[in-house]
Design an enzyme around this catalytic site. Sequence first.
Site, short mmCIF file in Angstrom:
data_model
loop_
_atom_site.label_atom_id
_atom_site.label_comp_id
_atom_site.label_asym_id
_atom_site.label_seq_id
_atom_site.Cartn_x
_atom_site.Cartn_y
_atom_site.Cartn_z
N SER A 136 -4.67 -7.47 1.23
CA SER A 136 -3.41 -7.39 1.42
C SER A 136 -2.82 -9.08 1.76
O SER A 136 -2.91 -9.72 2.16
CB SER A 136 -2.64 -5.99 2.26
OG SER A 136 -1.40 -6.56 3.22
N TYR A 149 -5.52 -4.57 11.89
CA TYR A 149 -5.34 -4.09 10.13
C TYR A 149 -5.16 -5.96 9.56
O TYR A 149 -6.32 -5.48 8.71
CB TYR A 149 -4.39 -3.69 9.80
CG TYR A 149 -4.03 -3.41 8.19
CD1 TYR A 149 -4.22 -2.35 7.46
CD2 TYR A 149 -3.25 -4.43 7.98
CE1 TYR A 149 -3.72 -2.36 6.80
CE2 TYR A 149 -2.63 -3.82 6.23
CZ TYR A 149 -2.75 -3.08 5.48
OH TYR A 149 -3.47 -2.83 3.84
N1 LIG Z 1 1.25 0.70 0.88
C1 LIG Z 1 1.43 -0.37 1.66
O1 LIG Z 1 2.12 -1.48 2.18
C2 LIG Z 1 -0.10 -1.23 1.38
C3 LIG Z 1 0.18 -3.13 1.39
C4 LIG Z 1 -0.68 -3.94 1.04
C5 LIG Z 1 -1.68 -3.41 0.87
N2 LIG Z 1 -2.48 -1.96 1.62
C6 LIG Z 1 -3.60 -1.29 0.91
O2 LIG Z 1 -3.79 -0.28 0.09
C7 LIG Z 1 -4.97 0.89 -0.13
C8 LIG Z 1 -4.01 1.89 -0.10
O3 LIG Z 1 -2.54 2.13 0.77
P1 LIG Z 1 -2.13 3.44 0.06
O4 LIG Z 1 -0.40 2.45 0.99
O5 LIG Z 1 -2.26 3.81 -0.16
O6 LIG Z 1 -2.33 3.98 1.79
P2 LIG Z 1 -2.31 5.98 1.38
O7 LIG Z 1 -0.89 6.21 1.06
O8 LIG Z 1 -2.49 6.18 3.44
O9 LIG Z 1 -3.81 6.23 0.88
C9 LIG Z 1 -4.95 5.62 2.09
C10 LIG Z 1 -6.17 5.92 1.32
O10 LIG Z 1 -7.47 6.05 1.52
C11 LIG Z 1 -8.15 7.14 1.57
N3 LIG Z 1 -8.78 6.75 2.64
C12 LIG Z 1 -8.59 6.26 4.52
N4 LIG Z 1 -9.97 6.84 5.01
C13 LIG Z 1 -10.79 7.13 4.41
C14 LIG Z 1 -11.86 7.38 5.25
N5 LIG Z 1 -12.69 7.45 5.85
N6 LIG Z 1 -12.70 7.58 3.42
C15 LIG Z 1 -12.40 7.77 2.67
N7 LIG Z 1 -11.14 7.67 2.35
C16 LIG Z 1 -10.23 7.31 2.93
C17 LIG Z 1 -7.09 8.33 1.76
O11 LIG Z 1 -7.29 9.75 1.33
P3 LIG Z 1 -8.13 10.68 2.65
O12 LIG Z 1 -7.01 10.87 3.82
O13 LIG Z 1 -8.18 12.35 2.57
O14 LIG Z 1 -9.26 10.33 3.39
C18 LIG Z 1 -5.97 8.05 0.59
O15 LIG Z 1 -6.29 8.44 -0.65
C19 LIG Z 1 -5.49 0.55 1.56
O16 LIG Z 1 -6.41 -0.43 1.58
C20 LIG Z 1 -4.44 0.06 2.48
O17 LIG Z 1 -4.67 -1.10 2.90
C21 LIG Z 1 -1.09 -0.96 1.31
#
Ligand SMILES: NC(=O)c1ccc[n+]([C@@H]2O[C@H](COP(=O)([O-])OP(=O)(O)OC[C@H]3O[C@@H](n4cnc5c(N)ncnc54)[C@H](OP(=O)(O)O)[C@@H]3O)[C@@H](O)[C@H]2O)c1
Length: 266
Positions: A136, A149
């Site tokens: 990120s 984070y």
């Molecule tokens: N959104 C942003 O602004 C942003 C920016 C930069 C980087 N990121 C990174 O991008 C990645 C995806 O984020 P997102 O925005 O798509 O978030 P999201 O919509 O909340 O999705 C998170 C995913 O991670 C899974 N997950 C969470 N805890 C888990 C666990 N204990 N075991 C297995 N799976 C787990 C969730 O599935 P379940 O709940 O079904 O387990 C879900 O599929 C993350 O690493 C985040 O830090 C996000």
Amino acid sequence: MDLEGRRVLITGASRGIGAALAEAFRAAGAVVALAARSEGPLLALATALAGAAYPVDLCDPEAVAGFIGRVEASGGPVDVLVNNAGIDSSGFYGDLASDDLERLFRTNLLAPAELIRQVLPGMIDRGRGHVVNISSMAGVAAFPGLAPYAATKAALTRLTTGLALDLAGMPVGVTAVEVGPVTTDMLANIDGYGPTAASFQRMFNIRLLRRLSAPEVAQAVVSAVQKDRPFVRLPRRAALFPAIANLPQWTTRYLLAGVRPRPKER
Ligand SMILES: NC(=O)c1ccc[n+]([C@@H]2O[C@H](COP(=O)([O-])OP(=O)(O)OC[C@H]3O[C@@H](n4cnc5c(N)ncnc54)[C@H](OP(=O)(O)O)[C@@H]3O)[C@@H](O)[C@H]2O)c1
């Protein structure tokens, strides 16, 4: 890497960026293996994409132990590992519960590090592989309310760039993904904490950041794997910051040029 017929394991694929990654890799010809806790959405997406679902809680060390072995035993070798699963921690650090802190580091850092450890020997033996770590922009600089984070993401980025040095000359690529805010459930949650939301808003106001969509991030990741690129940095307008932050690494790389990362015999 030509992704046609290659097997791609994507963690956190039940929604958000992970689900978009699954669709983008499938569209590029890959066979997808999807992991997350939510069995229903995971199975539905895997079925729609003719892939396989592996429900798992990556926070549970027992479930993580041997996970790559189980995925490979049931569907063949993993050619690309995408460590995407992650959770946020927006709020005042002093209010964070001990359990939440542990969950954060297990999900965002320890699980990806362990999965890489498990997948790497097979990739090296087969002579092909790629590891993508979804870090990120918060790994480049911390935003208010996101200190732990940001710490997990900074460590994940450093793990990735360090691995790149270890893997120099080997047929396994690595990519660190340093992106700004992406419109997903996670961002909605982060936006719920005033100081973090205000810091993002300030960046939007001065047009340094914009909200990215999950499909555009996913497409950039697929392209990075196809072209063996070490970084995905979006939005492009903010790319100077990670570039400056990584300046010492370029220097190290330059100074270490010609140093064999591993002795010839193991
Ligand atoms: N959104 C942003 O602004 C942003 C920016 C930069 C980087 N990121 C990174 O991008 C990645 C995806 O984020 P997102 O925005 O798509 O978030 P999201 O919509 O909340 O999705 C998170 C995913 O991670 C899974 N997950 C969470 N805890 C888990 C666990 N204990 N075991 C297995 N799976 C787990 C969730 O599935 P379940 O709940 O079904 O387990 C879900 O599929 C993350 O690493 C985040 O830090 C996000």
